[in-house]
Scaffold this motif. Structure first.
Motif, PDB file in Angstrom:
ATOM      1  N   LYS A  85      -0.465  16.386   0.613  1.00 48.16           N
ATOM      2  CA  LYS A  85      -1.585  16.816  -0.230  1.00 48.16           C
ATOM      3  C   LYS A  85      -1.279  16.352  -1.647  1.00 48.16           C
ATOM      4  N   LYS A  86      -2.268  15.771  -2.327  1.00 43.43           N
ATOM      5  CA  LYS A  86      -2.021  15.181  -3.642  1.00 43.43           C
ATOM      6  C   LYS A  86      -1.722  16.210  -4.719  1.00 43.43           C
ATOM      7  N   LEU A  87      -0.623  15.995  -5.443  1.00 39.74           N
ATOM      8  CA  LEU A  87      -0.361  16.766  -6.657  1.00 39.74           C
ATOM      9  C   LEU A  87      -0.686  15.936  -7.896  1.00 39.74           C
ATOM     10  N   GLU A  88      -0.407  14.613  -7.829  1.00 39.15           N
ATOM     11  CA  GLU A  88      -0.678  13.710  -8.951  1.00 39.15           C
ATOM     12  C   GLU A  88      -1.221  12.401  -8.401  1.00 39.15           C
ATOM     13  N   ASP A  89      -2.139  11.790  -9.150  1.00 39.89           N
ATOM     14  CA  ASP A  89      -2.741  10.518  -8.772  1.00 39.89           C
ATOM     15  C   ASP A  89      -2.950   9.741 -10.064  1.00 39.89           C
ATOM     16  N   ILE A  90      -2.139   8.691 -10.279  1.00 41.11           N
ATOM     17  CA  ILE A  90      -2.137   7.965 -11.549  1.00 41.11           C
ATOM     18  C   ILE A  90      -2.432   6.492 -11.267  1.00 41.11           C
ATOM     19  N   PRO A  91      -3.372   5.893 -12.012  1.00 41.74           N
ATOM     20  CA  PRO A  91      -3.656   4.470 -11.787  1.00 41.74           C
ATOM     21  C   PRO A  91      -2.389   3.628 -11.930  1.00 41.74           C
ATOM     22  N   ASP A  92      -2.302   2.574 -11.145  1.00 42.02           N
ATOM     23  CA  ASP A  92      -1.179   1.648 -11.243  1.00 42.02           C
ATOM     24  C   ASP A  92      -1.045   1.184 -12.692  1.00 42.02           C
ATOM     25  N   PRO A  93       0.156   1.267 -13.272  1.00 43.61           N
ATOM     26  CA  PRO A  93       0.301   0.930 -14.690  1.00 43.61           C
ATOM     27  C   PRO A  93       0.265  -0.562 -14.987  1.00 43.61           C
ATOM     28  N   PHE A  94       0.317  -1.406 -13.960  1.00 44.17           N
ATOM     29  CA  PHE A  94       0.372  -2.856 -14.206  1.00 44.17           C
ATOM     30  C   PHE A  94      -0.990  -3.523 -14.028  1.00 44.17           C
ATOM     31  N   ASN A  95      -1.642  -3.265 -12.904  1.00 44.83           N
ATOM     32  CA  ASN A  95      -2.916  -3.925 -12.615  1.00 44.83           C
ATOM     33  C   ASN A  95      -3.750  -3.030 -11.703  1.00 44.83           C
ATOM     34  N   PRO A  96      -4.348  -1.989 -12.289  1.00 42.87           N
ATOM     35  CA  PRO A  96      -5.000  -0.952 -11.475  1.00 42.87           C
ATOM     36  C   PRO A  96      -6.214  -1.436 -10.687  1.00 42.87           C
ATOM     37  N   ALA A  97      -6.783  -2.587 -11.065  1.00 38.45           N
ATOM     38  CA  ALA A  97      -7.921  -3.089 -10.297  1.00 38.45           C
ATOM     39  C   ALA A  97      -7.464  -3.703  -8.972  1.00 38.45           C
ATOM     40  N   VAL A  98      -6.198  -4.072  -8.928  1.00 43.95           N
ATOM     41  CA  VAL A  98      -5.648  -4.758  -7.743  1.00 43.95           C
ATOM     42  C   VAL A  98      -4.746  -3.826  -6.930  1.00 43.95           C
ATOM     43  N   ASN A  99      -3.935  -3.045  -7.631  1.00 42.64           N
ATOM     44  CA  ASN A  99      -2.914  -2.223  -6.966  1.00 42.64           C
ATOM     45  C   ASN A  99      -3.376  -0.772  -6.856  1.00 42.64           C
ATOM     46  N   VAL A 100      -3.156  -0.178  -5.679  1.00 44.02           N
ATOM     47  CA  VAL A 100      -3.582   1.214  -5.489  1.00 44.02           C
ATOM     48  C   VAL A 100      -2.762   2.155  -6.378  1.00 44.02           C
ATOM     49  N   ASP A 101      -3.305   3.355  -6.553  1.00 46.91           N
ATOM     50  CA  ASP A 101      -2.718   4.349  -7.448  1.00 46.91           C
ATOM     51  C   ASP A 101      -1.299   4.743  -7.026  1.00 46.91           C
ATOM     52  N   TRP A 102      -0.579   5.282  -7.977  1.00 45.51           N
ATOM     53  CA  TRP A 102       0.730   5.873  -7.719  1.00 45.51           C
ATOM     54  C   TRP A 102       0.498   7.381  -7.511  1.00 45.51           C
ATOM     55  N   LEU A 103       1.241   7.958  -6.553  1.00 47.21           N
ATOM     56  CA  LEU A 103       0.943   9.327  -6.122  1.00 47.21           C
ATOM     57  C   LEU A 103       2.186  10.197  -6.012  1.00 47.21           C
ATOM     58  N   LEU A 104       1.995  11.488  -6.266  1.00 44.91           N
ATOM     59  CA  LEU A 104       2.966  12.513  -5.862  1.00 44.91           C
ATOM     60  C   LEU A 104       2.249  13.436  -4.884  1.00 44.91           C
ATOM     61  N   LEU A 105       2.812  13.556  -3.680  1.00 46.67           N
ATOM     62  CA  LEU A 105       2.243  14.423  -2.651  1.00 46.67           C
ATOM     63  C   LEU A 105       3.204  15.561  -2.361  1.00 46.67           C
ATOM     64  N   THR A 106       2.649  16.700  -1.975  1.00 47.77           N
ATOM     65  CA  THR A 106       3.476  17.783  -1.469  1.00 47.77           C
ATOM     66  C   THR A 106       3.106  18.003  -0.007  1.00 47.77           C
ATOM     67  N   ALA A 107       4.010  18.632   0.725  1.00 49.90           N
ATOM     68  CA  ALA A 107       3.761  18.824   2.152  1.00 49.90           C
ATOM     69  C   ALA A 107       2.723  19.918   2.371  1.00 49.90           C
ATOM     70  N   ALA A 108       1.657  19.568   3.104  1.00 48.78           N
ATOM     71  CA  ALA A 108       0.670  20.574   3.509  1.00 48.78           C
ATOM     72  C   ALA A 108       0.967  21.055   4.924  1.00 48.78           C
ATOM     73  N   ALA A 109       1.707  20.237   5.672  1.00 46.12           N
ATOM     74  CA  ALA A 109       2.126  20.609   7.025  1.00 46.12           C
ATOM     75  C   ALA A 109       3.276  19.691   7.420  1.00 46.12           C
ATOM     76  N   GLY A 110       4.091  20.148   8.374  1.00 49.93           N
ATOM     77  CA  GLY A 110       5.193  19.322   8.867  1.00 49.93           C
ATOM     78  C   GLY A 110       6.441  19.481   8.032  1.00 49.93           C
ATOM     79  N   ASP A 111       7.600  19.144   8.609  1.00 52.00           N
ATOM     80  CA  ASP A 111       8.853  19.380   7.903  1.00 52.00           C
ATOM     81  C   ASP A 111       9.678  18.105   7.677  1.00 52.00           C
ATOM     82  N   ALA A 112       9.052  16.921   7.769  1.00 50.98           N
ATOM     83  CA  ALA A 112       9.815  15.690   7.538  1.00 50.98           C
ATOM     84  C   ALA A 112      10.171  15.507   6.064  1.00 50.98           C
TER      85      ALA A 112
END
Ligand SMILES: *[C@@H]1O[C@H](CO)[C@@H](O)[C@H](O)[C@H]1NC(C)=O
Ligand SMILES: *[C@@H]1O[C@H](CO)[C@@H](O)[C@H](O)[C@H]1NC(C)=O
Ligand SMILES: *[C@@H]1O[C@H](CO)[C@@H](O)[C@H](O)[C@H]1NC(C)=O
Ligand SMILES: *[C@@H]1O[C@H](CO)[C@@H](O)[C@H](O)[C@H]1NC(C)=O
Ligand SMILES: *[C@@H]1O[C@H](CO)[C@@H](O)[C@H](O)[C@H]1NC(C)=O
Length: 226
Positions: free
Chosen positions: A162-189
């Motif tokens: 589950k997304k905690l942070e979603d930040i545009p790619d700092p180099f070329n955001p039109a080409v590269n997908v966002d950078w993300l911090l996710l936390t676990a919503a389910a599962g223990d991996a």
């Protein structure tokens, strides 16, 4: 063109099969090399520390993922409908500058590449089965379409993010997908997952054929924390 990945693949294939560490059940196969020098903060530009998980979280896996971001044309724009990727252990090569802070530059070449070459390359990587740690895909098992990281292929469990942070790619955001911090919503991996050093994956700015689907190749570094 894939010099960097050929180098990486050669490095991976040459490695012994011993594991340098142990991981908790559920986290998949232990990293092939020690993660003691691996440092997510050092990969991130100084103003992107929002992507760091809490300091008491412990790094369990450093991986590179290759796959596609999927889109459907809805009302003139491509809407993301998930992604499919394979994640590989890069613990033994993550300290190489080309794999750490310069990774996205190196793999930005990917976006120039036609789908078939990329597929061939992915197939080659997939054959290095002992380095595959996880499959990444989306499902609705927790109610909303969510990212799954399934470590079954390396003996582990899964985590749904589950997304905690979603930040545009700092180099070329039109080409590269966002950078993300996710936390676990389910599962223990894992308890936290960070996606950074992305290359490719963004769709064109607009579309004209309603419901048309698009698969945009991408690569990224994924960090897992317990
Ligand atoms: C980080 O700094 C860069 C360069 O100054 C800037 O372009 C970018 O918008 C900043 N990002 C955030 C999330 O503050
Ligand atoms: C980290 O600290 C937070 C609160 O500060 C606590 O809720 C959490 O359980 C801790 N996590 C670990 C892995 O120790
Ligand atoms: C598409 O856009 C039009 C005009 O902005 C709007 O009226 C309509 O509700 C939108 N349809 C969908 C499926 O979003
Ligand atoms: C994404 O596209 C790939 C390749 O076409 C396909 O195999 C996969 O099922 C799609 N996944 C989603 C969530 O749309
Ligand atoms: C697009 O897909 C939606 C949902 O499947 C459907 O209701 C709609 O009729 C489709 N539109 C076109 C133009 O095919």
């Amino acid at each position: 063109m894939y010099a960097i990945f050929k180098l990486a693949a050669a490095a991976l294939v040459a490695l012994p099969l011993v594991s340098a560490a142990t991981v908790a059940p559920g986290q998949g196969q232990a990293p092939k090399c020690s993660l003691s020098q691996a440092n997510l903060a050092a990969d991130l530009p100084a103003n992107l520390t929002a992507l760091l998980p809490p300091s008491n979280a412990s790094l369990s896996q450093v991986t590179i993922g290759f796959g596609t971001q999927n889109y459907t044309c809805t009302n003139g724009s491509y809407v993301n409908v998930g992604a499919v990727a394979q994640l590989f252990d890069i613990s033994c090569i993550q300290e190489l500058p080309a794999i750490s802070s310069a990774l996205s530059q190196a793999i930005n070449e990917l976006e120039q590449v036609d789908g078939e070459s990329l597929l061939n390359f992915l197939t080659t990587l997939a054959k290095m089965g002992r380095f595959q740690l996880a499959n990444h895909y989306f499902d609705t098992s927790i109610g909303t379409l969510s990212p799954v990281f399934n470590f079954q292929v390396s003996g582990g469990d899964y985590v749904i993010g589950k997304k905690l942070e979603d930040i545009p790619d700092p180099f070329n955001p039109a080409v590269n997908v966002d950078w993300l911090l996710l936390t676990a919503a389910a599962g223990d991996a894992a308890k936290y997952v960070v996606r950074e050093q992305t290359a490719g994956g963004q769709p064109p700015a607009s579309c004209s054929v309603e419901n048309e689907t698009l698969q945009a190749p991408y690569a990224a570094k994924y960090w897992f924390f317990a």
